[in-house]
Write a protein that holds these residues in place. Structure first.
Motif, mmCIF file in Angstrom:
data_model
loop_
_atom_site.group_PDB
_atom_site.id
_atom_site.type_symbol
_atom_site.label_atom_id
_atom_site.label_comp_id
_atom_site.label_asym_id
_atom_site.label_seq_id
_atom_site.Cartn_x
_atom_site.Cartn_y
_atom_site.Cartn_z
ATOM 1 N N VAL A 1 -13.389 21.601 -65.015
ATOM 2 C CA VAL A 1 -14.534 21.177 -64.207
ATOM 3 C C VAL A 1 -15.566 22.294 -64.267
ATOM 4 N N THR A 2 -16.812 21.950 -64.568
ATOM 5 C CA THR A 2 -17.843 22.993 -64.486
ATOM 6 C C THR A 2 -18.234 23.134 -63.012
ATOM 7 N N GLY A 3 -18.410 24.368 -62.585
ATOM 8 C CA GLY A 3 -18.926 24.607 -61.233
ATOM 9 C C GLY A 3 -17.954 24.287 -60.109
ATOM 10 N N ALA A 4 -16.664 24.670 -60.261
ATOM 11 C CA ALA A 4 -15.682 24.365 -59.197
ATOM 12 C C ALA A 4 -15.955 25.155 -57.921
ATOM 13 N N PHE A 5 -16.827 26.158 -57.985
ATOM 14 C CA PHE A 5 -17.143 26.919 -56.770
ATOM 15 C C PHE A 5 -18.593 26.657 -56.349
ATOM 16 N N SER A 6 -19.168 25.552 -56.879
ATOM 17 C CA SER A 6 -20.523 25.174 -56.485
ATOM 18 C C SER A 6 -20.450 23.949 -55.583
ATOM 19 N N ASN A 7 -21.449 23.089 -55.650
ATOM 20 C CA ASN A 7 -21.553 22.004 -54.678
ATOM 21 C C ASN A 7 -20.631 20.818 -55.028
ATOM 22 N N ILE A 8 -21.103 19.909 -55.874
ATOM 23 C CA ILE A 8 -20.309 18.718 -56.198
ATOM 24 C C ILE A 8 -19.033 19.111 -56.939
ATOM 25 N N GLY A 9 -19.142 20.111 -57.813
ATOM 26 C CA GLY A 9 -17.971 20.557 -58.580
ATOM 27 C C GLY A 9 -16.820 20.954 -57.671
ATOM 28 N N SER A 10 -17.107 21.568 -56.528
ATOM 29 C CA SER A 10 -16.016 22.008 -55.639
ATOM 30 C C SER A 10 -15.295 20.793 -55.038
ATOM 31 N N ALA A 11 -16.057 19.741 -54.724
ATOM 32 C CA ALA A 11 -15.430 18.535 -54.149
ATOM 33 C C ALA A 11 -14.561 17.831 -55.196
ATOM 34 N N VAL A 12 -15.051 17.774 -56.433
ATOM 35 C CA VAL A 12 -14.271 17.143 -57.511
ATOM 36 C C VAL A 12 -13.012 17.967 -57.768
ATOM 37 N N ALA A 13 -13.185 19.289 -57.820
ATOM 38 C CA ALA A 13 -12.052 20.172 -58.117
ATOM 39 C C ALA A 13 -10.978 20.032 -57.035
ATOM 40 N N GLY A 14 -11.392 20.002 -55.764
ATOM 41 C CA GLY A 14 -10.442 19.854 -54.664
ATOM 42 C C GLY A 14 -9.673 18.546 -54.783
ATOM 43 N N VAL B 1 -9.113 16.097 -69.317
ATOM 44 C CA VAL B 1 -10.412 15.604 -68.853
ATOM 45 C C VAL B 1 -11.364 16.774 -68.603
ATOM 46 N N LEU B 2 -12.627 16.534 -68.939
ATOM 47 C CA LEU B 2 -13.683 17.502 -68.619
ATOM 48 C C LEU B 2 -14.674 16.815 -67.685
ATOM 49 N N VAL B 3 -14.928 17.419 -66.534
ATOM 50 C CA VAL B 3 -15.970 16.904 -65.636
ATOM 51 C C VAL B 3 -17.134 17.877 -65.709
ATOM 52 N N PRO C 1 -12.822 24.659 -53.646
ATOM 53 C CA PRO C 1 -12.186 23.395 -54.062
ATOM 54 C C PRO C 1 -11.054 22.979 -53.129
ATOM 55 N N GLU C 2 -11.372 22.608 -51.870
ATOM 56 C CA GLU C 2 -10.314 22.252 -50.923
ATOM 57 C C GLU C 2 -10.330 20.749 -50.654
ATOM 58 N N ALA D 1 -13.510 11.793 -59.225
ATOM 59 C CA ALA D 1 -12.099 11.980 -59.599
ATOM 60 C C ALA D 1 -11.490 10.647 -60.044
ATOM 61 N N ASP D 2 -11.856 9.542 -59.374
ATOM 62 C CA ASP D 2 -11.376 8.211 -59.812
ATOM 63 C C ASP D 2 -11.838 7.941 -61.250
#
Ligand SMILES: NC(=O)c1ccc[n+]([C@@H]2O[C@H](COP(=O)([O-])OP(=O)(O)OC[C@H]3O[C@@H](n4cnc5c(N)ncnc54)[C@H](OP(=O)(O)O)[C@@H]3O)[C@@H](O)[C@H]2O)c1
Length: 309
Positions: free
Chosen positions: A6-19, A64-66, A308-309, A187-188
């Protein structure tokens, strides 16, 4: 264990996807310019550098790559055109690395015919992904509302600091989605097998004026929200920007809002009420101004925004 990048797992949308992907049992690697926050040692990290061999190496073995990568403002040699080229390189690298599925976080109403560089550039990336032969999903959020949302957070900041708020005249509607819902929809899409082109929008539609009034209620402030010609709204913003050393709203963003590009034309995939989220979390919104230039190009560029929680 399936493996996601996932790009940006510690940013905005990326953190929600990563979590969301971590909760679903994915092993997670992120490409980002930010430090990993404590407590997330299970997430491996590499820089998001647009160099072909580096990207292929980082993507090898990924199911998968997001990709959440995009820029909001032309700055420091980056523009919508360079972001399109960067993402074409990422698509090519994903193909070469044998990534099974590519999820591109696009934007609602992206169009090759748009006069707005943001929306046209996104559509160019969407087209490149469709042509790549990769199994893919194109997810198009409207406005994503959460604790790190620059637009809602800074409107709240203005409402807390000024007695009146000018909104562009005319009726412009928007259909926001909560950050948690957006993370779930993406994520879906990452777990699905078919090629998809879907909006990520919530169940409620507001006029921009209603949305500003909702934010005022969420912040428990009473303010005069009044219709103003575009030139007046933009001129007042430019004046404030001199003090903030930031770009609060571009002319393109204002036009996008007026063209109702943050409105979906499909059944909403988000189910959470944005109004409920804002009323529950409004006391924390707008307490400090979010300087977007500093966040991406200045001293804030390496600090985690989201977890990413
Ligand atoms: N937020 C919304 O309401 C919304 C609505 C519709 C569509 N979208 C799309 O959703 C995606 C994610 O948005 P977001 O709100 O999560 O944005 P974000 O926090 O700015 O994160 C976007 C990603 O792009 C990278 N990035 C941003 N500016 C950069 C720059 N100047 N140089 C290098 N990398 C940069 C970030 O890197 P770091 O990891 O280093 O931070 C991060 O990986 C974007 O493609 C955006 O267009 C967002």
């Amino acid at each position: 264990m399936p493996r996601a990048v996932v790009t940006g797992a510690f940013s905005n949308i990326g953190s929600a996807v990563a979590g969301e992907l971590l909760r679903r049992g994915f092993g997670l690697h992120t490409l980002t310019g930010r430090h990993r926050p404590p407590g997330f040692e299970q997430v491996t990290v590499a820089p998001l550098t647009f160099e072909s061999e580096h990207l292929v190496r980082e993507l090898e073995g990924a199911d998968v790559l997001v990709s959440t990568y995009w820029i909001r403002l032309s700055q420091a040699g980056k523009s919508f055109d360079t972001a399109v080229d960067d993402l074409k390189l990422l698509i090519d690298a994903a193909n070469r690395a044998g990534v099974r599925r590519f999820v591109h976080v696009s934007v609602s109403n992206a169009s090759l015919d748009s006069i707005l560089g943001y929306y046209r550039g996104k559509a160019q990336v969407d087209a490149a992904l469709r042509e790549s032969g990769l199994s893919h999903a194109i997810v198009r959020p409207t406005l994503v509302v959460g604790p790190h949302d620059v637009l809602s957070g800074n409107i709240a900041w203005f409402l807390r600091h000024f007695p009146a708020f000018p909104v562009p005249s005319g009726v412009a509607r928007l259909q926001p989605i909560t950050l948690a819902d957006c993370g779930r929809v993406i994520a879906d899409a990452a777990e699905a097998a078919d090629d998809q082109d879907i909006d990520a929008a919530g169940p409620e539609v507001y006029t921009f004026r209603e949305y500003v009034e909702l934010l005022a209620r969420a912040c428990s402030v009473r303010r005069l929200v009044f219709g103003a010609p575009d030139w007046l709204a933009l001129a007042s913003l430019r004046l404030v920007e001199l003090f903030l050393r930031d770009v609060v709203l571009t002319r393109e963003e204002l036009l996008g809002l007026k063209q109702e590009l943050l409105l979906s034309h499909s059944s909403p995939l988000g189910s959470e009420s944005v109004e409920r989220w804002l009323l529950d979390n409004g006391q924390g919104l707008g307490r400090t101004y979010i300087n977007d230039i500093d966040r991406h190009f200045g001293s804030g560029a390496a600090a985690p925004i989201g977890r990413p929680e």
